[in-house]
Design an enzyme around this catalytic site. Structure first.
Site, mmCIF file in Angstrom:
data_model
loop_
_atom_site.group_PDB
_atom_site.id
_atom_site.type_symbol
_atom_site.label_atom_id
_atom_site.label_comp_id
_atom_site.label_asym_id
_atom_site.label_seq_id
_atom_site.Cartn_x
_atom_site.Cartn_y
_atom_site.Cartn_z
ATOM 1 N N SER A 122 0.892 -1.230 0.109
ATOM 2 C CA SER A 122 -0.033 -0.025 -0.092
ATOM 3 C C SER A 122 0.828 1.334 0.164
ATOM 4 O O SER A 122 0.157 2.418 -0.323
ATOM 5 C CB SER A 122 -0.909 -0.015 1.345
ATOM 6 O OG SER A 122 -0.229 -0.296 2.392
ATOM 7 N N HIS A 143 -3.405 -3.361 -5.543
ATOM 8 C CA HIS A 143 -3.787 -3.026 -4.201
ATOM 9 C C HIS A 143 -5.071 -2.930 -3.739
ATOM 10 O O HIS A 143 -5.905 -2.200 -4.321
ATOM 11 C CB HIS A 143 -3.323 -1.572 -4.122
ATOM 12 C CG HIS A 143 -3.195 -0.892 -2.699
ATOM 13 N ND1 HIS A 143 -3.723 0.380 -2.613
ATOM 14 C CD2 HIS A 143 -3.196 -1.670 -1.642
ATOM 15 C CE1 HIS A 143 -3.732 0.527 -1.301
ATOM 16 N NE2 HIS A 143 -3.498 -0.766 -0.531
ATOM 17 N N GLU A 155 -6.325 -1.115 -6.888
ATOM 18 C CA GLU A 155 -5.688 -0.277 -7.793
ATOM 19 C C GLU A 155 -4.827 -1.207 -8.465
ATOM 20 O O GLU A 155 -3.977 -1.971 -7.971
ATOM 21 C CB GLU A 155 -4.981 0.714 -6.924
ATOM 22 C CG GLU A 155 -5.805 1.873 -6.082
ATOM 23 C CD GLU A 155 -5.062 2.814 -5.192
ATOM 24 O OE1 GLU A 155 -5.522 3.924 -5.219
ATOM 25 O OE2 GLU A 155 -4.227 2.354 -4.670
ATOM 26 N N ASN A 193 -4.204 6.073 -1.069
ATOM 27 C CA ASN A 193 -3.441 6.436 0.128
ATOM 28 C C ASN A 193 -2.906 7.559 -0.019
ATOM 29 O O ASN A 193 -2.525 8.384 1.221
ATOM 30 C CB ASN A 193 -2.746 5.155 0.658
ATOM 31 C CG ASN A 193 -3.189 4.045 1.193
ATOM 32 O OD1 ASN A 193 -4.545 4.280 1.909
ATOM 33 N ND2 ASN A 193 -2.494 2.929 1.218
HETATM 34 N N1 CAA Z 1 -13.721 -10.344 5.338
HETATM 35 C C1 CAA Z 1 -14.919 -10.805 4.825
HETATM 36 N N2 CAA Z 1 -16.156 -10.393 4.922
HETATM 37 C C2 CAA Z 1 -16.475 -9.680 6.003
HETATM 38 C C3 CAA Z 1 -15.409 -8.777 6.704
HETATM 39 C C4 CAA Z 1 -13.936 -9.395 6.373
HETATM 40 N N3 CAA Z 1 -12.988 -8.680 7.115
HETATM 41 N N4 CAA Z 1 -15.972 -8.344 7.381
HETATM 42 C C5 CAA Z 1 -17.147 -8.040 7.543
HETATM 43 N N5 CAA Z 1 -17.539 -9.208 6.357
HETATM 44 C C6 CAA Z 1 -18.929 -9.771 5.824
HETATM 45 C C7 CAA Z 1 -19.270 -9.986 7.209
HETATM 46 O O1 CAA Z 1 -20.076 -11.599 6.987
HETATM 47 C C8 CAA Z 1 -20.666 -8.999 7.714
HETATM 48 O O2 CAA Z 1 -21.922 -9.509 7.800
HETATM 49 P P1 CAA Z 1 -22.263 -10.145 9.260
HETATM 50 O O3 CAA Z 1 -21.933 -9.128 10.265
HETATM 51 O O4 CAA Z 1 -23.621 -10.370 9.124
HETATM 52 O O5 CAA Z 1 -21.278 -11.391 9.321
HETATM 53 C C9 CAA Z 1 -20.788 -8.416 6.219
HETATM 54 O O6 CAA Z 1 -19.520 -8.440 5.641
HETATM 55 C C10 CAA Z 1 -21.295 -6.826 6.306
HETATM 56 O O7 CAA Z 1 -20.349 -6.356 7.436
HETATM 57 P P2 CAA Z 1 -20.753 -5.036 8.069
HETATM 58 O O8 CAA Z 1 -22.164 -5.083 8.769
HETATM 59 O O9 CAA Z 1 -19.722 -4.709 8.769
HETATM 60 O O10 CAA Z 1 -20.913 -4.207 6.700
HETATM 61 P P3 CAA Z 1 -20.955 -2.945 6.765
HETATM 62 O O11 CAA Z 1 -22.266 -2.413 6.059
HETATM 63 O O12 CAA Z 1 -21.044 -2.094 8.145
HETATM 64 O O13 CAA Z 1 -19.842 -2.165 6.147
HETATM 65 C C11 CAA Z 1 -17.512 -1.625 5.609
HETATM 66 C C12 CAA Z 1 -18.392 -2.664 6.393
HETATM 67 C C13 CAA Z 1 -17.518 -2.096 4.119
HETATM 68 C C14 CAA Z 1 -16.106 -1.668 6.221
HETATM 69 C C15 CAA Z 1 -17.990 -0.268 5.832
HETATM 70 O O14 CAA Z 1 -17.845 0.431 7.159
HETATM 71 C C16 CAA Z 1 -16.967 0.598 4.916
HETATM 72 O O15 CAA Z 1 -16.918 0.760 3.791
HETATM 73 N N6 CAA Z 1 -15.968 1.249 5.585
HETATM 74 C C17 CAA Z 1 -14.803 2.020 5.152
HETATM 75 C C18 CAA Z 1 -13.487 1.251 5.145
HETATM 76 C C19 CAA Z 1 -12.468 1.757 4.321
HETATM 77 O O16 CAA Z 1 -12.467 2.768 4.153
HETATM 78 N N7 CAA Z 1 -11.367 1.080 4.090
HETATM 79 C C20 CAA Z 1 -10.545 1.427 3.337
HETATM 80 C C21 CAA Z 1 -9.232 1.376 4.438
HETATM 81 S S1 CAA Z 1 -7.798 1.938 3.771
HETATM 82 C C22 CAA Z 1 -6.794 0.733 3.041
HETATM 83 O O17 CAA Z 1 -7.552 -0.260 3.193
HETATM 84 C C23 CAA Z 1 -5.591 1.099 2.305
HETATM 85 C C24 CAA Z 1 -4.506 0.642 2.894
HETATM 86 O O18 CAA Z 1 -3.681 0.531 1.885
HETATM 87 C C25 CAA Z 1 -4.191 0.640 4.199
#
Ligand code: CAA
Length: 285
Positions: A122, A143, A155, A193
Protein backbone atom coordinates in the site's frame (compact mmCIF):
# COMPACT_ATOMS: atom_id res chain seq x y z
CA UNK A 1 5.41 -10.45 -23.05
CA UNK A 2 2.87 -13.27 -23.43
CA UNK A 3 0.79 -13.82 -20.35
CA UNK A 4 -1.00 -17.05 -19.51
CA UNK A 5 -4.73 -17.47 -19.08
CA UNK A 6 -5.16 -17.00 -15.36
CA UNK A 7 -6.57 -20.16 -13.78
CA UNK A 8 -4.48 -20.70 -10.70
CA UNK A 9 -3.66 -17.93 -8.23
CA UNK A 10 -1.11 -17.98 -5.43
CA UNK A 11 -1.44 -15.71 -2.41
CA UNK A 12 1.62 -15.20 -0.21
CA UNK A 13 0.78 -14.08 3.32
CA UNK A 14 -2.67 -14.90 4.71
CA UNK A 15 -3.17 -12.06 7.17
CA UNK A 16 -6.35 -9.97 6.99
CA UNK A 17 -5.56 -8.80 3.44
CA UNK A 18 -4.18 -12.07 2.04
CA UNK A 19 -7.04 -14.13 3.49
CA UNK A 20 -9.53 -11.65 2.02
CA UNK A 21 -7.86 -11.83 -1.41
CA UNK A 22 -7.82 -15.64 -1.28
CA UNK A 23 -11.52 -15.59 -0.37
CA UNK A 24 -12.27 -13.45 -3.43
CA UNK A 25 -10.21 -15.75 -5.66
CA UNK A 26 -11.93 -18.98 -4.60
CA UNK A 27 -15.35 -17.33 -4.82
CA UNK A 28 -14.54 -16.25 -8.38
CA UNK A 29 -13.67 -19.83 -9.34
CA UNK A 30 -9.87 -19.71 -9.31
CA UNK A 31 -7.84 -22.61 -7.98
CA UNK A 32 -6.00 -20.86 -5.15
CA UNK A 33 -2.89 -21.72 -3.17
CA UNK A 34 -2.31 -19.74 0.02
CA UNK A 35 1.05 -19.68 1.74
CA UNK A 36 1.77 -18.86 5.35
CA UNK A 37 5.02 -19.40 7.24
CA UNK A 38 3.42 -21.81 9.75
CA UNK A 39 0.55 -24.32 9.49
CA UNK A 40 -1.33 -22.69 12.40
CA UNK A 41 -1.40 -19.34 10.57
CA UNK A 42 -2.73 -21.01 7.43
CA UNK A 43 -5.40 -22.80 9.45
CA UNK A 44 -6.43 -19.52 11.04
CA UNK A 45 -6.84 -17.92 7.62
CA UNK A 46 -8.88 -20.86 6.36
CA UNK A 47 -11.13 -20.59 9.42
CA UNK A 48 -11.63 -16.90 8.73
CA UNK A 49 -12.53 -17.49 5.09
CA UNK A 50 -14.83 -20.40 5.98
CA UNK A 51 -16.56 -18.19 8.58
CA UNK A 52 -17.25 -15.33 6.17
CA UNK A 53 -18.51 -17.73 3.50
CA UNK A 54 -20.78 -19.36 6.11
CA UNK A 55 -22.22 -15.92 6.91
CA UNK A 56 -22.96 -15.49 3.21
CA UNK A 57 -24.80 -18.82 3.20
CA UNK A 58 -26.74 -17.78 6.34
CA UNK A 59 -27.78 -14.58 4.59
CA UNK A 60 -28.67 -16.49 1.38
CA UNK A 61 -26.02 -14.63 -0.63
CA UNK A 62 -24.45 -17.98 -1.50
CA UNK A 63 -25.61 -21.61 -1.51
CA UNK A 64 -24.08 -24.24 0.76
CA UNK A 65 -22.83 -26.11 -2.34
CA UNK A 66 -21.15 -23.00 -3.72
CA UNK A 67 -19.41 -22.52 -0.36
CA UNK A 68 -18.15 -26.10 -0.35
CA UNK A 69 -16.97 -25.80 -3.96
CA UNK A 70 -15.16 -22.53 -3.16
CA UNK A 71 -13.42 -24.01 -0.13
CA UNK A 72 -12.42 -27.07 -2.18
CA UNK A 73 -10.52 -24.72 -4.53
CA UNK A 74 -8.40 -23.42 -1.63
CA UNK A 75 -5.21 -25.24 -0.68
CA UNK A 76 -2.72 -24.22 1.98
CA UNK A 77 1.03 -24.57 2.03
CA UNK A 78 4.10 -23.33 3.86
CA UNK A 79 6.28 -24.09 0.84
CA UNK A 80 6.73 -21.50 -1.93
CA UNK A 81 7.58 -24.21 -4.47
CA UNK A 82 3.86 -25.05 -4.46
CA UNK A 83 3.42 -21.89 -6.56
CA UNK A 84 5.23 -23.50 -9.52
CA UNK A 85 1.98 -23.91 -11.48
CA UNK A 86 0.42 -20.56 -10.57
CA UNK A 87 -0.39 -18.12 -13.37
CA UNK A 88 -0.55 -15.17 -10.99
CA UNK A 89 0.96 -14.78 -7.53
CA UNK A 90 -0.27 -11.97 -5.29
CA UNK A 91 2.04 -11.01 -2.45
CA UNK A 92 0.42 -9.75 0.76
CA UNK A 93 3.20 -10.14 3.33
CA UNK A 94 4.51 -7.61 5.86
CA UNK A 95 5.20 -4.11 4.49
CA UNK A 96 8.97 -4.47 4.62
CA UNK A 97 10.93 -3.76 1.44
CA UNK A 98 13.75 -6.20 2.17
CA UNK A 99 11.31 -9.01 2.92
CA UNK A 100 9.45 -8.31 -0.33
CA UNK A 101 12.68 -8.13 -2.38
CA UNK A 102 13.79 -11.51 -1.03
CA UNK A 103 10.37 -13.03 -1.67
CA UNK A 104 10.13 -11.78 -5.27
CA UNK A 105 13.62 -13.05 -6.07
CA UNK A 106 12.67 -16.47 -4.71
CA UNK A 107 9.31 -16.49 -6.50
CA UNK A 108 11.00 -15.72 -9.82
CA UNK A 109 13.08 -18.87 -9.46
CA UNK A 110 9.96 -20.99 -8.81
CA UNK A 111 7.15 -19.80 -11.09
CA UNK A 112 6.91 -20.28 -14.88
CA UNK A 113 8.60 -17.57 -16.99
CA UNK A 114 5.22 -16.20 -18.11
CA UNK A 115 3.57 -16.05 -14.66
CA UNK A 116 2.56 -12.61 -13.37
CA UNK A 117 3.81 -11.39 -9.99
CA UNK A 118 1.67 -8.84 -8.16
CA UNK A 119 2.19 -7.00 -4.90
CA UNK A 120 -0.57 -5.73 -2.63
CA UNK A 121 1.78 -3.15 -1.11
CA UNK A 122 0.00 0.00 0.00
CA UNK A 123 2.90 2.38 0.51
CA UNK A 124 6.07 0.90 -0.97
CA UNK A 125 7.19 1.38 -4.56
CA UNK A 126 6.18 -1.41 -6.95
CA UNK A 127 9.13 -0.45 -9.16
CA UNK A 128 11.55 -0.98 -6.26
CA UNK A 129 9.96 -4.35 -5.47
CA UNK A 130 10.25 -5.31 -9.16
CA UNK A 131 13.98 -4.51 -9.05
CA UNK A 132 14.46 -7.83 -7.21
CA UNK A 133 13.72 -9.83 -10.37
CA UNK A 134 15.37 -10.20 -13.77
CA UNK A 135 11.96 -9.97 -15.49
CA UNK A 136 10.36 -6.78 -14.07
CA UNK A 137 7.88 -6.61 -16.96
CA UNK A 138 5.81 -9.28 -15.22
CA UNK A 139 5.49 -7.30 -11.97
CA UNK A 140 2.47 -5.09 -11.22
CA UNK A 141 0.68 -3.73 -8.16
CA UNK A 142 -2.76 -5.05 -7.21
CA UNK A 143 -3.71 -2.92 -4.24
CA UNK A 144 -6.85 -4.08 -2.42
CA UNK A 145 -8.60 -2.21 0.38
CA UNK A 146 -9.49 -3.42 3.84
CA UNK A 147 -11.70 -5.43 4.23
CA UNK A 148 -10.77 -6.87 0.82
CA UNK A 149 -13.95 -8.93 0.32
CA UNK A 150 -16.15 -5.87 0.91
CA UNK A 151 -14.32 -2.88 -0.57
CA UNK A 152 -14.99 -2.66 -4.32
CA UNK A 153 -11.78 -0.90 -5.40
CA UNK A 154 -8.56 -2.46 -6.56
CA UNK A 155 -5.77 -0.19 -7.83
CA UNK A 156 -3.90 -1.84 -10.71
CA UNK A 157 -0.48 -0.23 -10.52
CA UNK A 158 1.89 0.16 -13.45
CA UNK A 159 5.51 0.12 -12.33
CA UNK A 160 8.25 1.67 -14.50
CA UNK A 161 8.86 -1.58 -16.43
CA UNK A 162 5.47 -3.37 -16.17
CA UNK A 163 4.28 -4.73 -19.51
CA UNK A 164 0.87 -3.73 -20.91
CA UNK A 165 -0.04 -7.42 -21.03
CA UNK A 166 0.68 -8.02 -17.34
CA UNK A 167 -1.21 -4.87 -16.38
CA UNK A 168 -4.27 -5.77 -18.46
CA UNK A 169 -4.27 -9.36 -17.18
CA UNK A 170 -4.25 -8.07 -13.58
CA UNK A 171 -7.07 -5.65 -14.46
CA UNK A 172 -9.13 -8.51 -15.91
CA UNK A 173 -8.57 -10.58 -12.76
CA UNK A 174 -9.72 -7.58 -10.69
CA UNK A 175 -12.94 -7.50 -12.73
CA UNK A 176 -13.48 -11.24 -12.39
CA UNK A 177 -13.04 -10.90 -8.63
CA UNK A 178 -16.07 -8.60 -8.76
CA UNK A 179 -14.05 -5.45 -8.12
CA UNK A 180 -14.05 -2.02 -9.72
CA UNK A 181 -10.41 -1.81 -10.83
CA UNK A 182 -8.66 1.41 -11.81
CA UNK A 183 -5.29 1.73 -13.53
CA UNK A 184 -2.70 4.07 -12.08
CA UNK A 185 1.04 4.69 -12.05
CA UNK A 186 3.49 3.75 -9.32
CA UNK A 187 3.52 7.06 -7.45
CA UNK A 188 3.79 7.20 -3.62
CA UNK A 189 0.47 6.07 -2.11
CA UNK A 190 -0.99 5.50 -5.60
CA UNK A 191 -4.41 7.19 -5.58
CA UNK A 192 -6.36 6.45 -2.40
CA UNK A 193 -3.59 6.39 0.19
CA UNK A 194 -2.04 9.58 -1.24
CA UNK A 195 -5.28 11.27 -0.21
CA UNK A 196 -6.49 9.14 2.71
CA UNK A 197 -3.30 8.95 4.80
CA UNK A 198 -2.83 12.72 5.29
CA UNK A 199 -6.57 13.06 5.81
CA UNK A 200 -6.62 10.43 8.57
CA UNK A 201 -3.58 12.02 10.18
CA UNK A 202 -5.37 15.39 10.16
CA UNK A 203 -8.33 13.68 11.83
CA UNK A 204 -6.06 12.34 14.58
CA UNK A 205 -4.54 15.81 15.12
CA UNK A 206 -8.05 17.26 15.48
CA UNK A 207 -8.65 14.90 18.43
CA UNK A 208 -6.19 16.98 20.45
CA UNK A 209 -6.82 20.36 18.81
CA UNK A 210 -10.57 20.23 19.40
CA UNK A 211 -10.21 18.20 22.62
CA UNK A 212 -12.79 15.63 21.60
CA UNK A 213 -13.09 11.89 22.15
CA UNK A 214 -12.55 9.31 19.37
CA UNK A 215 -16.29 8.55 19.61
CA UNK A 216 -17.22 12.17 18.98
CA UNK A 217 -14.72 12.50 16.13
CA UNK A 218 -16.22 9.41 14.52
CA UNK A 219 -19.72 10.79 14.98
CA UNK A 220 -18.57 14.05 13.42
CA UNK A 221 -17.25 12.37 10.28
CA UNK A 222 -20.06 9.82 9.86
CA UNK A 223 -22.93 12.15 10.74
CA UNK A 224 -21.41 15.34 9.32
CA UNK A 225 -19.42 14.18 6.31
CA UNK A 226 -21.18 10.96 5.31
CA UNK A 227 -18.20 8.64 5.90
CA UNK A 228 -19.30 4.98 6.21
CA UNK A 229 -17.20 4.64 9.35
CA UNK A 230 -15.36 7.21 11.45
CA UNK A 231 -11.60 7.82 11.14
CA UNK A 232 -10.74 6.26 14.52
CA UNK A 233 -12.77 3.13 13.79
CA UNK A 234 -11.15 2.99 10.35
CA UNK A 235 -7.57 3.26 11.64
CA UNK A 236 -8.40 0.58 14.24
CA UNK A 237 -9.67 -1.63 11.39
CA UNK A 238 -6.63 -1.03 9.16
CA UNK A 239 -4.25 -1.51 12.12
CA UNK A 240 -2.43 1.27 13.99
CA UNK A 241 0.94 -0.26 13.03
CA UNK A 242 -0.03 -0.53 9.35
CA UNK A 243 -1.25 3.08 9.33
CA UNK A 244 1.89 4.41 11.05
CA UNK A 245 4.12 2.46 8.69
CA UNK A 246 2.26 3.70 5.61
CA UNK A 247 2.41 7.29 6.91
CA UNK A 248 6.16 7.04 7.52
CA UNK A 249 6.83 5.47 4.13
CA UNK A 250 4.85 8.14 2.28
CA UNK A 251 6.31 10.95 4.38
CA UNK A 252 9.81 9.76 3.49
CA UNK A 253 8.96 10.12 -0.20
CA UNK A 254 6.77 13.22 -0.26
CA UNK A 255 8.02 15.22 2.75
CA UNK A 256 4.66 16.86 3.37
CA UNK A 257 4.17 17.53 7.10
CA UNK A 258 0.51 16.43 7.00
CA UNK A 259 1.54 12.95 5.93
CA UNK A 260 3.80 12.33 8.97
CA UNK A 261 2.09 10.25 11.67
CA UNK A 262 1.09 12.38 14.70
CA UNK A 263 3.04 11.53 17.91
CA UNK A 264 -0.18 10.32 19.57
CA UNK A 265 -0.60 7.44 17.12
CA UNK A 266 3.12 6.58 17.10
CA UNK A 267 2.90 6.25 20.90
CA UNK A 268 -0.12 3.95 20.51
CA UNK A 269 1.85 1.77 18.11
CA UNK A 270 4.84 1.62 20.46
CA UNK A 271 2.56 0.65 23.35
CA UNK A 272 1.14 -2.26 21.35
CA UNK A 273 -2.30 -0.68 20.89
CA UNK A 274 -2.73 -1.88 17.32
CA UNK A 275 -6.50 -1.60 16.89
CA UNK A 276 -8.91 -4.48 16.34
CA UNK A 277 -6.22 -7.10 15.89
CA UNK A 278 -4.71 -6.50 19.36
CA UNK A 279 -8.07 -5.91 21.07
CA UNK A 280 -7.41 -2.23 21.74
CA UNK A 281 -6.69 0.90 19.71
CA UNK A 282 -8.83 4.03 19.88
CA UNK A 283 -11.53 1.63 21.09
CA UNK A 284 -11.56 -1.58 23.13
CA UNK A 285 -12.78 -4.70 21.25
N1 CAA B 1 -13.84 -10.24 5.34
C1 CAA B 1 -14.88 -10.84 4.76
N2 CAA B 1 -16.16 -10.55 5.04
C2 CAA B 1 -16.38 -9.63 5.97
C3 CAA B 1 -15.34 -8.96 6.63
C4 CAA B 1 -14.02 -9.30 6.28
N3 CAA B 1 -12.96 -8.73 6.84
N4 CAA B 1 -15.86 -8.11 7.50
C5 CAA B 1 -17.18 -8.24 7.42
N5 CAA B 1 -17.50 -9.15 6.49
C6 CAA B 1 -18.82 -9.59 6.06
C7 CAA B 1 -19.52 -10.12 7.26
O1 CAA B 1 -20.04 -11.40 6.99
C8 CAA B 1 -20.61 -9.10 7.51
O2 CAA B 1 -21.85 -9.62 7.79
P1 CAA B 1 -22.28 -10.18 9.26
O3 CAA B 1 -21.93 -9.12 10.26
O4 CAA B 1 -23.73 -10.39 9.08
O5 CAA B 1 -21.50 -11.44 9.43
C9 CAA B 1 -20.77 -8.40 6.18
O6 CAA B 1 -19.52 -8.49 5.54
C10 CAA B 1 -21.15 -6.97 6.36
O7 CAA B 1 -20.33 -6.43 7.35
P2 CAA B 1 -20.72 -5.13 8.10
O8 CAA B 1 -22.10 -5.22 8.65
O9 CAA B 1 -19.59 -4.77 9.01
O10 CAA B 1 -20.78 -4.17 6.84
P3 CAA B 1 -21.09 -2.67 6.76
O11 CAA B 1 -22.25 -2.49 5.88
O12 CAA B 1 -21.10 -2.05 8.11
O13 CAA B 1 -19.80 -2.16 5.96
C11 CAA B 1 -17.54 -1.62 5.62
C12 CAA B 1 -18.53 -2.39 6.46
C13 CAA B 1 -17.59 -2.06 4.16
C14 CAA B 1 -16.16 -1.94 6.20
C15 CAA B 1 -17.90 -0.10 5.68
O14 CAA B 1 -17.98 0.28 7.02
C16 CAA B 1 -16.88 0.73 4.99
O15 CAA B 1 -16.94 0.93 3.80
N6 CAA B 1 -15.92 1.27 5.75
C17 CAA B 1 -14.79 2.01 5.21
C18 CAA B 1 -13.64 1.07 4.99
C19 CAA B 1 -12.48 1.71 4.32
O16 CAA B 1 -12.43 2.91 4.08
N7 CAA B 1 -11.49 0.90 3.99
C20 CAA B 1 -10.29 1.36 3.39
C21 CAA B 1 -9.22 1.34 4.41
S1 CAA B 1 -7.72 2.02 3.76
C22 CAA B 1 -6.96 0.73 3.08
O17 CAA B 1 -7.35 -0.40 3.13
C23 CAA B 1 -5.74 1.10 2.34
C24 CAA B 1 -4.51 0.61 2.89
O18 CAA B 1 -3.63 0.39 2.09
C25 CAA B 1 -4.23 0.49 4.34
Amino acid sequence: MTVPEIRRIGVVGLGAMGAGIAQLAIEAGYETVGREVADELGDKALERVAHFLERKVDKEQMTGEAREAALARFSLTTDLTDFAECDLVIEAIVEDLDAKLALFAELESIVRPDAILATNTSALSVTEIASAVATPERVVGMHFFNPAPLMPLVEIVRAELSSDEALEAAYAVGERLGKRPIRCHDTPGFVVNRILIPLLNDCIRVLDEARISPGDLDTAMTAGAGWPMGPCALVDLVGIDVHVHASEALYKKLREPRIAPPPRIVAMKNAGLLGRKSGRGFYIY
